[in-house]
Write a protein that holds these residues in place. Sequence first.
Motif, short mmCIF file in Angstrom:
data_model
loop_
_atom_site.label_atom_id
_atom_site.label_comp_id
_atom_site.label_asym_id
_atom_site.label_seq_id
_atom_site.Cartn_x
_atom_site.Cartn_y
_atom_site.Cartn_z
N ARG A 279 0.82 -1.22 0.00
CA ARG A 279 0.00 0.00 0.00
C ARG A 279 0.85 1.27 0.00
O ARG A 279 0.37 2.35 0.33
CB ARG A 279 -0.96 -0.02 1.18
N LEU A 280 2.11 1.11 -0.39
CA LEU A 280 3.03 2.24 -0.55
C LEU A 280 3.26 2.50 -2.03
O LEU A 280 3.58 1.58 -2.79
CB LEU A 280 4.36 1.93 0.14
N PHE A 281 3.12 3.76 -2.44
CA PHE A 281 3.32 4.16 -3.82
C PHE A 281 4.40 5.23 -3.88
O PHE A 281 4.38 6.19 -3.09
CB PHE A 281 2.03 4.71 -4.42
N LEU A 282 5.34 5.08 -4.79
CA LEU A 282 6.38 6.09 -4.99
C LEU A 282 5.96 7.06 -6.08
O LEU A 282 5.41 6.66 -7.11
CB LEU A 282 7.71 5.44 -5.38
N CYS A 283 6.24 8.34 -5.86
CA CYS A 283 5.94 9.39 -6.84
C CYS A 283 7.16 10.29 -7.03
O CYS A 283 7.84 10.63 -6.06
CB CYS A 283 4.78 10.26 -6.38
N GLY A 284 7.41 10.69 -8.25
CA GLY A 284 8.43 11.68 -8.52
C GLY A 284 9.83 11.22 -8.20
O GLY A 284 10.21 10.07 -8.44
N LEU A 308 -1.69 7.94 -10.05
CA LEU A 308 -2.05 7.57 -8.68
C LEU A 308 -3.39 8.19 -8.29
O LEU A 308 -4.23 7.54 -7.64
CB LEU A 308 -0.95 7.99 -7.71
N ASN A 309 -3.59 9.43 -8.66
CA ASN A 309 -4.87 10.09 -8.38
C ASN A 309 -6.02 9.32 -9.04
O ASN A 309 -7.06 9.08 -8.41
CB ASN A 309 -4.83 11.53 -8.90
N GLN A 310 -5.83 8.92 -10.28
CA GLN A 310 -6.86 8.14 -10.97
C GLN A 310 -7.16 6.84 -10.23
O GLN A 310 -8.32 6.47 -10.02
CB GLN A 310 -6.41 7.82 -12.40
N GLY A 311 -6.08 6.15 -9.84
CA GLY A 311 -6.26 4.87 -9.16
C GLY A 311 -6.96 4.99 -7.82
O GLY A 311 -7.85 4.20 -7.49
N LEU A 312 -6.57 6.00 -7.03
CA LEU A 312 -7.18 6.17 -5.72
C LEU A 312 -8.63 6.65 -5.83
O LEU A 312 -9.50 6.24 -5.06
CB LEU A 312 -6.35 7.16 -4.89
N ARG A 313 -8.92 7.50 -6.78
CA ARG A 313 -10.30 7.92 -7.01
C ARG A 313 -11.17 6.72 -7.39
O ARG A 313 -12.31 6.59 -6.93
CB ARG A 313 -10.36 8.97 -8.12
N GLN A 314 -10.62 5.86 -8.23
CA GLN A 314 -11.35 4.66 -8.64
C GLN A 314 -11.60 3.74 -7.44
O GLN A 314 -12.68 3.17 -7.28
CB GLN A 314 -10.56 3.93 -9.72
N SER A 321 -10.02 -1.68 -7.43
CA SER A 321 -8.58 -1.53 -7.19
C SER A 321 -7.74 -1.64 -8.46
O SER A 321 -6.51 -1.63 -8.38
CB SER A 321 -8.10 -2.58 -6.18
N ALA A 322 -8.38 -1.73 -9.63
CA ALA A 322 -7.63 -1.92 -10.88
C ALA A 322 -6.62 -0.80 -11.10
O ALA A 322 -5.49 -1.04 -11.53
CB ALA A 322 -8.58 -2.03 -12.06
N GLY A 323 -7.01 0.43 -10.81
CA GLY A 323 -6.12 1.57 -11.06
C GLY A 323 -4.88 1.54 -10.19
O GLY A 323 -3.77 1.79 -10.68
#
Length: 389
Positions: A279-284, A308-314, A321-323
């Motif tokens: 449940r950890l996502f790396l950005c930038g 990530l924004n798309q996935g979490l909104r979904q 959880s596909a995103g």
Amino acid sequence: MRTQVVIVGGGPSGLLLGQLLHKAGVETVVLERQSREYVLGRIRAGVLERGLVDLMGQAGVDARMKAEGFVHDGTLIAYDNDMFRVDFAAHTDATVLVYGQTEVTRDLYDARDSTGGDTHFEVEEVSIQDADTDAPFVTYSQHGQTHRIDCDFVAGCDGFHGVSRKTIPEDVRREYEKVYPFGWLGILSETPPVNDELIYANSDRGFALCSMRNANLSRYYIQCETSDDPANWTDEAFWDELRRRIPPQAAEALVTGPSIEKSIAPLRSFVCEPMRWGRLFLCGDAAHIVPPTGAKGLNTAASDVHYLNQGLRQYYGEGDSAGIDQYSIRALARVWKTQRFSWWFSTLMHHFPGQTEFDKKMQLAELALLRDNNEAQAAMALNYVGLPY
């Protein structure tokens, strides 16, 4: 304390993610190691791709950017005292916007303040725990007190030296790196830019870049040794060297003045795979670094934020959880393409130690192809304004 998403890192990528999630009704807490004043004092690139400009609009923080930013629909490439223009608008029907990263960050902080977003500055000893379970949490200390935040997800937006990437076990992550044998000596001066558009210059003396922040604030760079020290360069010596590396017509038009900031930046290409662990996502910059040639650092971070924004909104909006499951694959597919562009442009424009006459001829042939071939210019323009998300 409990929240839905903990964002580690209060730079532009973490703030942009937080603002986009706020628009979707997702709660976030932002943890930043430095003070707000320190973050807003950092000097960074200021060329924004169309994708980042669109994301700022989606986040509702684009009013000042649109009012004060400078639209650029092309750039200039110089070599052998000659110069040609690559027309972004003609090749892609798109442009870039020159607007300082500091101003992007300021706008995002102001927006977060106005929404009552929870932001903690000067935090220490941040530790991401149980990220590979369904119940992650983050601990940190602040002003001598220890705190814990339970959450659904953690977004690691804390840069190359942050804790997020190091949280992923070494036997899980794979890292790719290329260190370039030179750096960029840059100065900021309260002078009008030498040109309305950026000038990238390939010179026998080394690379040079003429850039700007606004109509009265210019940013200039010259290639230098990685072991060099800004203290070795007087303002006069810098301006003299810059004149030698840019075409005569630009050198004659150059307005000089005292520097208000002077620093040397190393050049590195770096990618960490995967960009998700549990449940950890790396950005930038936590996941990837590009050389500054072509200004892809902040812009590639923005594409991570988009996915990530798309996935979490979904996930929160539809229970799907596909995103988030596809986040790392989708983000890395674009990351490697921007890495390729930054590597290509850096290789094309710089003088490398040990470069042979054959190597130089190959650079000149590639530059001539770019000058004379519409397809080559179209490919560069597409990458410069930003590949579609």
